[in-house]
Design an enzyme around this catalytic site. Sequence first.
Site, PDB file in Angstrom:
ATOM      1  N   SER A   1      -3.236 -12.499  -3.402  1.00 30.23           N
ATOM      2  CA  SER A   1      -1.909 -12.611  -4.119  1.00 30.23           C
ATOM      3  C   SER A   1      -2.155 -11.817  -5.355  1.00 30.23           C
ATOM      4  O   SER A   1      -2.911 -11.445  -5.963  1.00 30.23           O
ATOM      5  CB  SER A   1      -1.952 -14.035  -4.395  1.00 30.23           C
ATOM      6  OG  SER A   1      -0.847 -14.353  -5.318  1.00 30.23           O
TER       7      SER A   1
ATOM      8  N   GLU B   1       5.674 -20.988  -4.650  1.00 30.86           N
ATOM      9  CA  GLU B   1       6.312 -19.840  -5.605  1.00 30.86           C
ATOM     10  C   GLU B   1       7.763 -19.778  -5.413  1.00 30.86           C
ATOM     11  O   GLU B   1       8.645 -19.704  -6.500  1.00 30.86           O
ATOM     12  CB  GLU B   1       5.663 -18.439  -5.128  1.00 30.86           C
ATOM     13  CG  GLU B   1       6.201 -17.115  -5.857  1.00 30.86           C
ATOM     14  CD  GLU B   1       5.781 -15.951  -5.037  1.00 30.86           C
ATOM     15  OE1 GLU B   1       4.320 -16.147  -4.973  1.00 30.86           O
ATOM     16  OE2 GLU B   1       6.361 -15.114  -4.940  1.00 30.86           O
TER      17      GLU B   1
ATOM     18  N   LYS C   1      -2.696 -19.243   1.586  1.00 31.10           N
ATOM     19  CA  LYS C   1      -1.886 -18.295   0.857  1.00 31.10           C
ATOM     20  C   LYS C   1      -0.304 -18.271   1.092  1.00 31.10           C
ATOM     21  O   LYS C   1       0.575 -18.108   0.336  1.00 31.10           O
ATOM     22  CB  LYS C   1      -2.282 -16.759   1.388  1.00 31.10           C
ATOM     23  CG  LYS C   1      -1.156 -15.509   1.030  1.00 31.10           C
ATOM     24  CD  LYS C   1      -1.133 -15.237  -0.551  1.00 31.10           C
ATOM     25  CE  LYS C   1      -0.292 -14.287  -1.148  1.00 31.10           C
ATOM     26  NZ  LYS C   1       0.322 -13.464  -0.211  1.00 31.10           N
TER      27      LYS C   1
ATOM     28  N   HIS D   1       0.864 -20.902  -0.828  1.00 32.63           N
ATOM     29  CA  HIS D   1       1.219 -20.486  -2.270  1.00 32.63           C
ATOM     30  C   HIS D   1       2.493 -19.885  -2.325  1.00 32.63           C
ATOM     31  O   HIS D   1       3.127 -20.192  -3.162  1.00 32.63           O
ATOM     32  CB  HIS D   1      -0.081 -19.453  -2.518  1.00 32.63           C
ATOM     33  CG  HIS D   1       0.165 -18.435  -3.611  1.00 32.63           C
ATOM     34  ND1 HIS D   1       1.161 -17.427  -3.440  1.00 32.63           N
ATOM     35  CD2 HIS D   1      -0.397 -18.812  -4.995  1.00 32.63           C
ATOM     36  CE1 HIS D   1       1.325 -16.872  -4.606  1.00 32.63           C
ATOM     37  NE2 HIS D   1       0.391 -17.537  -5.493  1.00 32.63           N
ATOM     38  N   ASN D   2       2.757 -18.939  -1.345  1.00 32.52           N
ATOM     39  CA  ASN D   2       3.923 -18.333  -1.549  1.00 32.52           C
ATOM     40  C   ASN D   2       5.311 -19.325  -1.514  1.00 32.52           C
ATOM     41  O   ASN D   2       6.329 -19.188  -2.185  1.00 32.52           O
ATOM     42  CB  ASN D   2       4.186 -17.267  -0.436  1.00 32.52           C
ATOM     43  CG  ASN D   2       3.479 -16.104  -0.591  1.00 32.52           C
ATOM     44  OD1 ASN D   2       2.509 -16.152  -1.247  1.00 32.52           O
ATOM     45  ND2 ASN D   2       3.999 -15.022   0.064  1.00 32.52           N
TER      46      ASN D   2
HETATM   47  P1  NDP Z   1       2.643  -1.320   3.845  1.00 34.41           P
HETATM   48  O1  NDP Z   1       2.733  -2.868   4.248  1.00 34.41           O
HETATM   49  O2  NDP Z   1       3.844  -0.591   3.621  1.00 34.41           O
HETATM   50  O3  NDP Z   1       1.823  -0.757   5.085  1.00 34.41           O
HETATM   51  C1  NDP Z   1       1.532   0.947   5.125  1.00 34.41           C
HETATM   52  C2  NDP Z   1       0.160   0.946   5.634  1.00 34.41           C
HETATM   53  O4  NDP Z   1      -0.021   0.474   6.793  1.00 34.41           O
HETATM   54  C3  NDP Z   1      -0.029   2.438   5.485  1.00 34.41           C
HETATM   55  O5  NDP Z   1      -1.614   2.543   5.029  1.00 34.41           O
HETATM   56  C4  NDP Z   1       0.119   2.991   6.747  1.00 34.41           C
HETATM   57  O6  NDP Z   1      -0.734   4.116   7.016  1.00 34.41           O
HETATM   58  C5  NDP Z   1      -0.404   1.613   7.464  1.00 34.41           C
HETATM   59  N1  NDP Z   1      -0.189   1.530   8.746  1.00 34.41           N
HETATM   60  C6  NDP Z   1       0.832   1.187   9.580  1.00 34.41           C
HETATM   61  N2  NDP Z   1       1.049   1.151  10.845  1.00 34.41           N
HETATM   62  C7  NDP Z   1      -0.244   1.621  11.185  1.00 34.41           C
HETATM   63  C8  NDP Z   1      -0.794   1.455  12.187  1.00 34.41           C
HETATM   64  N3  NDP Z   1      -0.486   1.409  13.608  1.00 34.41           N
HETATM   65  N4  NDP Z   1      -2.501   1.898  12.441  1.00 34.41           N
HETATM   66  C9  NDP Z   1      -2.881   2.297  11.059  1.00 34.41           C
HETATM   67  N5  NDP Z   1      -2.262   2.083  10.009  1.00 34.41           N
HETATM   68  C10 NDP Z   1      -1.164   1.742  10.002  1.00 34.41           C
HETATM   69  O7  NDP Z   1       1.558  -1.433   2.657  1.00 34.41           O
HETATM   70  P2  NDP Z   1       1.281  -2.139   1.240  1.00 34.41           P
HETATM   71  O8  NDP Z   1       0.198  -1.599   0.720  1.00 34.41           O
HETATM   72  O9  NDP Z   1       2.609  -2.731   0.650  1.00 34.41           O
HETATM   73  O10 NDP Z   1       0.911  -3.730   1.914  1.00 34.41           O
HETATM   74  C11 NDP Z   1      -0.295  -3.543   2.776  1.00 34.41           C
HETATM   75  C12 NDP Z   1      -0.660  -5.075   3.279  1.00 34.41           C
HETATM   76  O11 NDP Z   1      -0.856  -5.942   2.270  1.00 34.41           O
HETATM   77  C13 NDP Z   1       0.588  -5.645   4.067  1.00 34.41           C
HETATM   78  O12 NDP Z   1       0.254  -6.651   4.974  1.00 34.41           O
HETATM   79  C14 NDP Z   1       1.066  -6.613   3.035  1.00 34.41           C
HETATM   80  O13 NDP Z   1       2.160  -7.629   3.585  1.00 34.41           O
HETATM   81  C15 NDP Z   1       0.284  -6.915   2.029  1.00 34.41           C
HETATM   82  N6  NDP Z   1       0.225  -7.550   0.962  1.00 34.41           N
HETATM   83  C16 NDP Z   1       1.270  -6.935  -0.039  1.00 34.41           C
HETATM   84  C17 NDP Z   1       1.576  -7.541  -1.140  1.00 34.41           C
HETATM   85  C18 NDP Z   1       2.585  -6.624  -2.173  1.00 34.41           C
HETATM   86  O14 NDP Z   1       2.882  -6.963  -3.082  1.00 34.41           O
HETATM   87  N7  NDP Z   1       2.963  -5.437  -1.600  1.00 34.41           N
HETATM   88  C19 NDP Z   1       0.795  -8.519  -1.652  1.00 34.41           C
HETATM   89  C20 NDP Z   1      -0.100  -9.241  -0.821  1.00 34.41           C
HETATM   90  C21 NDP Z   1      -0.281  -8.745   0.531  1.00 34.41           C
HETATM   91  P3  NDP Z   1       0.056   5.415   7.254  1.00 34.41           P
HETATM   92  O15 NDP Z   1       0.142   5.766   5.864  1.00 34.41           O
HETATM   93  O16 NDP Z   1      -0.609   6.257   8.054  1.00 34.41           O
HETATM   94  O17 NDP Z   1       1.687   5.253   7.529  1.00 34.41           O
END
Ligand code: NDP
Length: 480
Positions: A128, A189, A182, A185-186
Site C-alpha cells: 500500500s 479507504e 490489503k 484496507h482498500n
Molecule cells: P502495471 O500494473 O501497469 O503493469 C505493468 C508491468 O507489468 C510492466 O512491467 C509489464 O512489462 C508487466 N507485464 C504485463 N504483462 C506481463 C506478462 N504477461 N509477463 C511479464 N510481465 C508483464 O504496473 P504498476 O507498476 O502500476 O503496478 C504493478 C502491480 O502493483 C500491479 O499488480 C498493481 O495492481 C500493483 N499495485 C499498484 C499500486 C499503484 O499505486 N499503482 C499500488 C499497489 C499495488 P512490460 O514492460 O514488458 O510491458
Amino acid sequence: AEANIGVVGLAVMGSNLARNLASREGNTVAVFNRSRSKTDELVAAHPEAEFVPAFSYEEFAASLTVPRTAIIMVKAGKPTDAVIESLMAVFESGDIIIDGGNALFTDTIRRENAVSDAGFNFVGMGVSGGEEGALLGPSLMPGGPDAAWVTLGPILKGIAAVAEGEPCVTHVGHDGAGHFVKMVHNGIEYADMQLIAEAYDLIRRGTGKSPAEIADIFAEWNRGELESYLIEITAEVLRQVDATTGKPLVDVIVDEAGAKGTGAWTVQTALDLGVPVSGIAEATFARSLSSHREQRDVSGSLPGPSPEAFTVADADAFIEQVRLALYASKIVAYSQGFDEIRAGAAQYGWNIDLGAVSKIWRGGCIIRAQFLNRIADAYDADAELPVLLTAPYFVEALGRAQDAWREVVRISAASGIPAPAFSSSLAYYDGLRADRLPAALIQGQRDFFGAHTYRRTDKPGTFHTLWSADRTEIEAEDTH
Ligand code: NDP
C-alpha cells in the site's frame, strides 16, 4: 550470484520498490522486466543503486543467492501467473516467489497451493502507498509460509514505512491473508473518503463556505482526533485553484468517481462471509451512482425539499456537528472492516493479529492516521474483542458524538443532501445497540411463506406455525 533480492516487473511500482530496496544497506537487487527497455532505463537513471540487471529469466535466477527471493510487480491477473510459471522454470526448491501486485486473495490461495506443491515458497503480499510509498516506504502486508518470512522479514522491515519507530510490516498470516487484509484496507479507504466527501458537501451547501474556507476547516481538523493523511490531502485538494479558469479545482473536476475494483471485492467478500460492512458498501455504491451520468441526467427533475429546508443558523456549531458525525461514522467503518478481517481469518484459518494490522497501517498507506493507535490499544487490551466499537475509548467517543451525528443525518435527510455513509453507519450503530430487532418479524414471514421455522425466546427448540391450516404451532426440525 550476488543479489539477495530480485524484482520482476519494472513499471512504476516495481522500479520504485527496486530503488527502495537498493537504497538499504546490505541489499543488492536483481532487476528484470519482460521488455528490456524498462530495465535499461532504470539502471541508466540510477547509477547510485546496486542493481544487477538481467535480460532473461535464466540470467535473473543466476544472479540471485540461494534461497532466491523475488518480488513480482506486474499487472495483476494472467501476467502474474505467466511470471510465476517462468520463475518456477528457473528457480529451485525452497526459493521464494512473492507477488506484490493487487491480487484477489482467492487467486493468492490458489497460487500458493500450486507453487508450494511444486516445492517453492509463495508469498502473496499487499503493498500500500502507491508509487511514493513504494519508493520511500510502503505499508507491507505479506502472507505466505513461516519459512519464507524468516528470509523475507528482515528485507521487508528495511524498506517499509516507519511509524513511531516500528516498521509497517508484519507477517499477516498464511496464503491469502496478506492480500485479504490489503483488500479490506482498500475498502476502508473507500469508506473514509466517502465520509470526508459527505462532510465537505454538507458544510459547503449548509454554510455556503468556499472550498478554500473549507480547506482551512479540514486543516484545523487535521490537528485533532481526525488527524490523518486523507484529511490532510482533502485540505490540499480543496485549496487548489484551477489555472485555466481561476475556479476552485474541485468545481472543475467531473463529479463521477472511478474505482479499480478493490472496494467491490471487499463488499462481495463481506456478502459471502455474512459481515455487514455497510459503510464500505455505501461508499462503493456512491461511486457507482456518481458515474451513471445517463441516469443522473434524467433524474434532475425528481421532486425534493424546497431550498429553504436547509438553513443553518449557527455555521460554527454545524461544522462541529459534522466533525463529530464524521468521527463517529469513521469508527463504525473501521469497526466493520476489522469485523470482516476477523470473519475472513475464521473462515480461511488465518491467525491474524488485528492489533498488529492496525499498527502497520499507521505509516506508508492511504488510511494512515493517529486513530489507528486507538484501534491497536483496543486490541492490546482485548485481542478477542468481538466488536471494535465497543472498546471503552470508542464508546466514550461515540457517546460524545452521537447527538451531533443524529442531528447531521436528520439535516441531510430534511434538506435532500445525500449522506449515505453517515446515515447507514448510524443505522448500523443503532441496529447493534437494539435490544430487539424486527428480525423477529422477518422470521415470522419466512415461516409463513416457506416454513423456514423460528426459535422462541421462552424455550429451546425449533417451531413452525401451521399458517395455512389452523395456525397452531408445532415443533419442527431446524431447516433455517
Ligand atoms: P502495471 O500494473 O501497469 O503493469 C505493468 C508491468 O507489468 C510492466 O512491467 C509489464 O512489462 C508487466 N507485464 C504485463 N504483462 C506481463 C506478462 N504477461 N509477463 C511479464 N510481465 C508483464 O504496473 P504498476 O507498476 O502500476 O503496478 C504493478 C502491480 O502493483 C500491479 O499488480 C498493481 O495492481 C500493483 N499495485 C499498484 C499500486 C499503484 O499505486 N499503482 C499500488 C499497489 C499495488 P512490460 O514492460 O514488458 O510491458
